[in-house]
Each structure stands twice: as structure tokens, then as C-alpha cells.
Design a protein around this motif. Structure first.
Motif, PDB file in Angstrom:
ATOM      1  N   ALA A   1      -6.138   7.242   1.820  1.00  0.00           N
ATOM      2  CA  ALA A   1      -6.216   6.817   3.215  1.00  0.00           C
ATOM      3  C   ALA A   1      -6.240   5.297   3.342  1.00  0.00           C
ATOM      4  O   ALA A   1      -6.814   4.582   2.518  1.00  0.00           O
ATOM      5  CB  ALA A   1      -7.467   7.399   3.881  1.00  0.00           C
ATOM      6  N   LEU A   2      -5.618   4.813   4.396  1.00  0.00           N
ATOM      7  CA  LEU A   2      -5.629   3.399   4.776  1.00  0.00           C
ATOM      8  C   LEU A   2      -6.456   3.262   6.039  1.00  0.00           C
ATOM      9  O   LEU A   2      -6.246   3.991   7.014  1.00  0.00           O
ATOM     10  CB  LEU A   2      -4.201   2.904   5.025  1.00  0.00           C
ATOM     11  N   LEU A   3      -7.401   2.339   6.046  1.00  0.00           N
ATOM     12  CA  LEU A   3      -8.262   2.109   7.206  1.00  0.00           C
ATOM     13  C   LEU A   3      -7.732   0.936   8.013  1.00  0.00           C
ATOM     14  O   LEU A   3      -7.521  -0.156   7.483  1.00  0.00           O
ATOM     15  CB  LEU A   3      -9.695   1.819   6.744  1.00  0.00           C
ATOM     16  N   LEU A   4      -7.519   1.172   9.307  1.00  0.00           N
ATOM     17  CA  LEU A   4      -7.076   0.104  10.200  1.00  0.00           C
ATOM     18  C   LEU A   4      -8.047  -0.036  11.361  1.00  0.00           C
ATOM     19  O   LEU A   4      -8.336   0.942  12.061  1.00  0.00           O
ATOM     20  CB  LEU A   4      -5.676   0.397  10.749  1.00  0.00           C
ATOM     21  N   PHE A   5      -8.551  -1.249  11.555  1.00  0.00           N
ATOM     22  CA  PHE A   5      -9.298  -1.581  12.766  1.00  0.00           C
ATOM     23  C   PHE A   5      -8.276  -2.108  13.766  1.00  0.00           C
ATOM     24  O   PHE A   5      -7.526  -3.038  13.465  1.00  0.00           O
ATOM     25  CB  PHE A   5     -10.367  -2.635  12.471  1.00  0.00           C
ATOM     26  N   SER A   6      -8.254  -1.527  14.951  1.00  0.00           N
ATOM     27  CA  SER A   6      -7.209  -1.859  15.920  1.00  0.00           C
ATOM     28  C   SER A   6      -7.790  -2.460  17.195  1.00  0.00           C
ATOM     29  O   SER A   6      -8.758  -1.950  17.757  1.00  0.00           O
ATOM     30  CB  SER A   6      -6.403  -0.599  16.267  1.00  0.00           C
TER      31      SER A   6
ATOM     32  N   PHE B   1       0.829  -1.206   0.000  1.00  0.00           N
ATOM     33  CA  PHE B   1       0.000   0.000   0.000  1.00  0.00           C
ATOM     34  C   PHE B   1       0.866   1.259   0.000  1.00  0.00           C
ATOM     35  O   PHE B   1       0.576   2.234   0.690  1.00  0.00           O
ATOM     36  CB  PHE B   1      -0.939  -0.017   1.205  1.00  0.00           C
ATOM     37  N   ALA B   2       1.909   1.222  -0.803  1.00  0.00           N
ATOM     38  CA  ALA B   2       2.893   2.307  -0.815  1.00  0.00           C
ATOM     39  C   ALA B   2       2.307   3.646  -1.255  1.00  0.00           C
ATOM     40  O   ALA B   2       2.870   4.703  -0.948  1.00  0.00           O
ATOM     41  CB  ALA B   2       4.070   1.928  -1.710  1.00  0.00           C
ATOM     42  N   LYS B   3       1.191   3.637  -1.975  1.00  0.00           N
ATOM     43  CA  LYS B   3       0.629   4.884  -2.493  1.00  0.00           C
ATOM     44  C   LYS B   3      -0.337   5.559  -1.507  1.00  0.00           C
ATOM     45  O   LYS B   3      -0.869   6.628  -1.803  1.00  0.00           O
ATOM     46  CB  LYS B   3      -0.083   4.620  -3.818  1.00  0.00           C
ATOM     47  N   LEU B   4      -0.561   4.929  -0.353  1.00  0.00           N
ATOM     48  CA  LEU B   4      -1.462   5.511   0.641  1.00  0.00           C
ATOM     49  C   LEU B   4      -0.658   6.306   1.667  1.00  0.00           C
ATOM     50  O   LEU B   4       0.413   5.886   2.085  1.00  0.00           O
ATOM     51  CB  LEU B   4      -2.266   4.407   1.329  1.00  0.00           C
ATOM     52  N   HIS B   5      -1.197   7.465   2.077  1.00  0.00           N
ATOM     53  CA  HIS B   5      -0.418   8.390   2.901  1.00  0.00           C
ATOM     54  C   HIS B   5      -1.078   8.753   4.225  1.00  0.00           C
ATOM     55  O   HIS B   5      -0.395   9.247   5.131  1.00  0.00           O
ATOM     56  CB  HIS B   5      -0.143   9.679   2.122  1.00  0.00           C
ATOM     57  N   ASN B   6      -2.381   8.546   4.358  1.00  0.00           N
ATOM     58  CA  ASN B   6      -3.090   8.948   5.572  1.00  0.00           C
ATOM     59  C   ASN B   6      -3.648   7.729   6.310  1.00  0.00           C
ATOM     60  O   ASN B   6      -4.097   6.776   5.687  1.00  0.00           O
ATOM     61  CB  ASN B   6      -4.234   9.903   5.215  1.00  0.00           C
TER      62      ASN B   6
ATOM     63  N   ARG C   1      -8.455  -1.519   0.912  1.00  0.00           N
ATOM     64  CA  ARG C   1      -7.493  -0.782   1.734  1.00  0.00           C
ATOM     65  C   ARG C   1      -7.950  -0.678   3.196  1.00  0.00           C
ATOM     66  O   ARG C   1      -7.672   0.303   3.897  1.00  0.00           O
ATOM     67  CB  ARG C   1      -7.234   0.608   1.143  1.00  0.00           C
ATOM     68  N   ALA C   2      -8.655  -1.709   3.640  1.00  0.00           N
ATOM     69  CA  ALA C   2      -9.075  -1.812   5.040  1.00  0.00           C
ATOM     70  C   ALA C   2      -8.440  -3.062   5.646  1.00  0.00           C
ATOM     71  O   ALA C   2      -8.701  -4.176   5.189  1.00  0.00           O
ATOM     72  CB  ALA C   2     -10.603  -1.892   5.137  1.00  0.00           C
ATOM     73  N   LEU C   3      -7.593  -2.874   6.653  1.00  0.00           N
ATOM     74  CA  LEU C   3      -6.883  -3.986   7.261  1.00  0.00           C
ATOM     75  C   LEU C   3      -6.972  -3.922   8.781  1.00  0.00           C
ATOM     76  O   LEU C   3      -7.737  -3.119   9.319  1.00  0.00           O
ATOM     77  CB  LEU C   3      -5.417  -4.013   6.797  1.00  0.00           C
ATOM     78  N   THR C   4      -6.189  -4.738   9.443  1.00  0.00           N
ATOM     79  CA  THR C   4      -6.287  -4.833  10.898  1.00  0.00           C
ATOM     80  C   THR C   4      -4.939  -4.653  11.582  1.00  0.00           C
ATOM     81  O   THR C   4      -3.885  -4.933  11.013  1.00  0.00           O
ATOM     82  CB  THR C   4      -6.853  -6.204  11.319  1.00  0.00           C
TER      83      THR C   4
END
Length: 345
Positions: free
Chosen positions: A166-171, A105-110, A207-210
Motif C-alpha cells: 500500500a501507498l499512503l497519500l495525504f491529500s 513506487f512501482a511495486k505498490l498496488h493499493n 511510502r507515505a507521500l502527499t
């Protein structure tokens, strides 16, 4: 006619070939081929012979033998030091050196991070907004509590859908023993998937990961920053945290300050708690903020003990392997902000 005595010299036309046969028809000599000696390879004889010679040498020169052994040990140690790990890495960083194009996901910045609060345990995904589908602590057993978790998920998806970088992360980790080895992060991702990503599947799901190791709110933030670095190869330009509105001061001031992230690039998206639990939530939040003011990194006392209880399966935390530039921040424990340099400062 010349006569030659028997047994005297050989006529000139027939030169002597002491070790050859003469071909009378061709007038040439035929060389005899020697039978080669037995050339069979005997490795065990060679090893035995070498061992005998070495033993004899060591008896005569014991000091030289000791030096040879020490040289061999040093050589082997250097070889295993360089190649003993899969990537020949040093300083505890276990990943191979990667180029910018090697990150998925090198092109995602936020970074948009949704902090987990519970584990989804129902076998029926149709009961997502029912309290009995989630493992709830006693203070969470309020009508409408499950719907607040879904609201966080929805909010995170909406924010990411509006930001193509944007990259979405569930934490959230495996924090509840009775819930089994299921993480909060995976629970939220599964709920999002069941909901069809609220109509944003095509633009958001990929682009949604954990991040599946955080045990408290500070780790939600710090671990997600490290996870972002693992996936993109860089640190986030902007961070948005999604959670309860009453936790904004904790994240936007205490946790953000603890990691030294610029205030101008940090955002918080809060959703309300259930009306019947709001008073208790505000009281509890005030207590937690006081604890983090005294112990910003949650590395001692009650905050540290709480983290230990939220790790019932003793999961090994992989960080900061994926973000070696902030290794010092992970190790730091003090009442004042981390004094070292950070990639975003």
C-alpha cells in the motif's frame, strides 16, 4: 669530336626541363615548387558573394525564391514541433515516456488516502492536538477538533502498516489564505513525522507521500488516484479512504460512482467527529451530498464556486499530466456518470 652549334639542340645526355632546374651532381631534375595562392579563409567575402548571387537569382526567379522560403519555414516548424519540448511529447502530456522500473513506487498496488480538513500552523510541534495550532473555519472550532485530524493520520498509518503493497497519500491543497501557502497534505505529513509515525516509521514513512492540489472531497479521491499513477506507473487495485465516519456515503457511493471505480475494491475507514459537533456535521453533510447528487463532478454552481474559494493562491493543477489515460474523466462535467472507458472498469 662532334661540335654542336651554340644555341641549337640540347645534348641527349642532358634532357631539357623547361620548368625545372638540373642538378649536375646527381643528374636529376629539380622541380620548382609553385608558390601557392593566398589560401586565407575569408568567411565574410564568401557570405557577401553568396548573398550577391542569391539576390541575383531571386531577381531572375522570384517565384522559385518564394518556394524556397516557404520550404524553409515548413522545415523549421516541423523541427520545433518534434524537439521544441523537453521530451518531444504530444497531446499535453508533459512527462517523458517511462518504463515500469523508472517509477519510484512501482511495486505498490493499493492506495490509502487520508483526506485533509485543515492546515497546521503552529511553530511548535508539541501542540499538535490543540485547536489553536490549526487554522480552523468557524464550524470547526470545537473542543477536540484537532484530535480528530490526528486520529485520521493515525488510522491511515495503521492501515498501511498492515499492507506491504500500500501507498499512503495525504491529500489536500493550500486551501486557507490566512494559513499561508501551506497545504493540508504537508500539514498531515509533518504531524505524522512529529509523532514518529506512531511507532511505524520504518515500515510506513518511506511510502507515505502527499497530493497537494485537492480543493474538495471529490478531488481528494480523483487527484489521489492520478498521483498514485504518477508514483507507481499503474492505477490502484484497491482504494481505502480515511475520513469522518459520517462522510462514508459521500465517498463510497457518490465519489466512487463518479469515477467508476468497482465497489468491491473500494473501502472506507471512518472515525467519529467530536460529540458536541456531530449534529451540525450530519446536517451539513446531508446538504453537501445533495449538491453532489446533482453535480457529481463539482464542476458548476455552488460546489464549483466553493472550490474556487479554496484556491486563494491560484495554484495551477498539474493533473491529468501524470495520468493521461483518464484525461477525459478530468474534463467531463455532467449529471450522469462518465461514459468513457476507464483503466479499472
Amino acid at each position: 669530336m662532334n661540335s654542336y652549334p651554340f644555341g641549337s639542340q640540347v645534348p641527349k645526355s642532358f634532357p631539357a626541363y623547361p620548368r625545372s632546374e638540373f642538378d649536375l651532381e646527381s643528374g636529376t631534375a629539380i622541380k620548382r615548387t609553385r608558390k601557392p595562392k593566398n589560401s586565407t579563409f575569408h568567411p565574410f567575402r564568401m557570405i557577401r558573394s553568396f548573398g550577391n548571387r542569391l539576390h541575383h537569382f531571386l531577381k531572375i526567379h522570384p517565384l522559385m525564391g518564394l518556394l524556397l522560403v516557404l520550404s524553409l519555414v515548413v522545415t523549421l516548424f516541423m523541427v520545433f514541433s518534434l524537439f521544441g519540448t523537453p521530451y518531444g511529447v504530444q497531446s499535453g502530456y508533459v512527462k517523458a515516456e517511462m518504463g515500469f522500473d523508472d517509477y519510484p513506487f512501482a511495486k505498490l498496488h493499493n492506495l490509502v488516502m487520508v483526506a485533509g480538513h485543515s492546515v497546521y500552523t503552529s511553530s511548535s510541534c508539541g501542540k499538535i492536538e490543540k485547536e489553536d495550532s490549526w487554522f480552523l473555519e468557524s464550524y470547526q472550532k470545537n473542543p477536540g477538533q484537532a484530535a480528530t485530524f490526528v486520529a485520521h493520520i493515525h488510522e491511515g498509518i495503521e492501515i498501511v502498516a498492515q499492507d506491504d503493497s500500500a501507498l499512503l497519500l495525504f491529500s489536500g491543497g493550500e486551501t486557507r489564505r490566512d494559513a499561508g501557502p501551506r497545504s493540508e497534505a504537508q500539514s498531515y505529513w509533518a504531524v505524522a513525522d512529529t509523532k514518529g509515525w506512531f511507532g511505524k516509521e520504518e515500515s510506513v514513512k518511506w511510502r507515505a507521500l502527499t497530493e497537494e492540489h485537492a480543493r474538495d472531497s471529490f478531488e481528494n479521491l480523483l487527484f489521489s488516484v492520478c498521483r498514485f499513477r504518477e508514483l507507481t506507473g499503474t492505477y490502484p487495485q484497491n482504494i481505502t479512504v480515511v475520513g469522518y465516519d459520517f462522510k462514508e456515503k459521500r465517498f463510497a457511493h457518490l465519489h466512487r460512482s463518479a469515477i467508476g471505480f468497482p465497489e468491491s475494491r473500494f473501502f472506507y475507514a471512518g472515525t467519529p467527529a467530536t460529540s458536541n459537533a456531530k449534529a451540525a456535521a450530519l446536517k451539513g453533510e446531508e446538504l453537501v451530498r445533495t449538491q453532489f447528487q446533482r453535480d457529481p463532478y463539482g464542476c458548476k454552481g455552488s460546489l464549483y464556486n466553493k472550490k474556487l474559494k479554496r484556491d486563494p493562491f491560484h495554484r495551477s493543477i498539474p493533473y491529468p499530466n501524470g495520468c493521461p489515460e483518464i484525461e477525459g474523466l478530468f474534463k467531463y462535467c455532467g449529471p450522469t456518470p462518465y461514459p468513457g472507458e476507464l483503466p479499472w472498469s
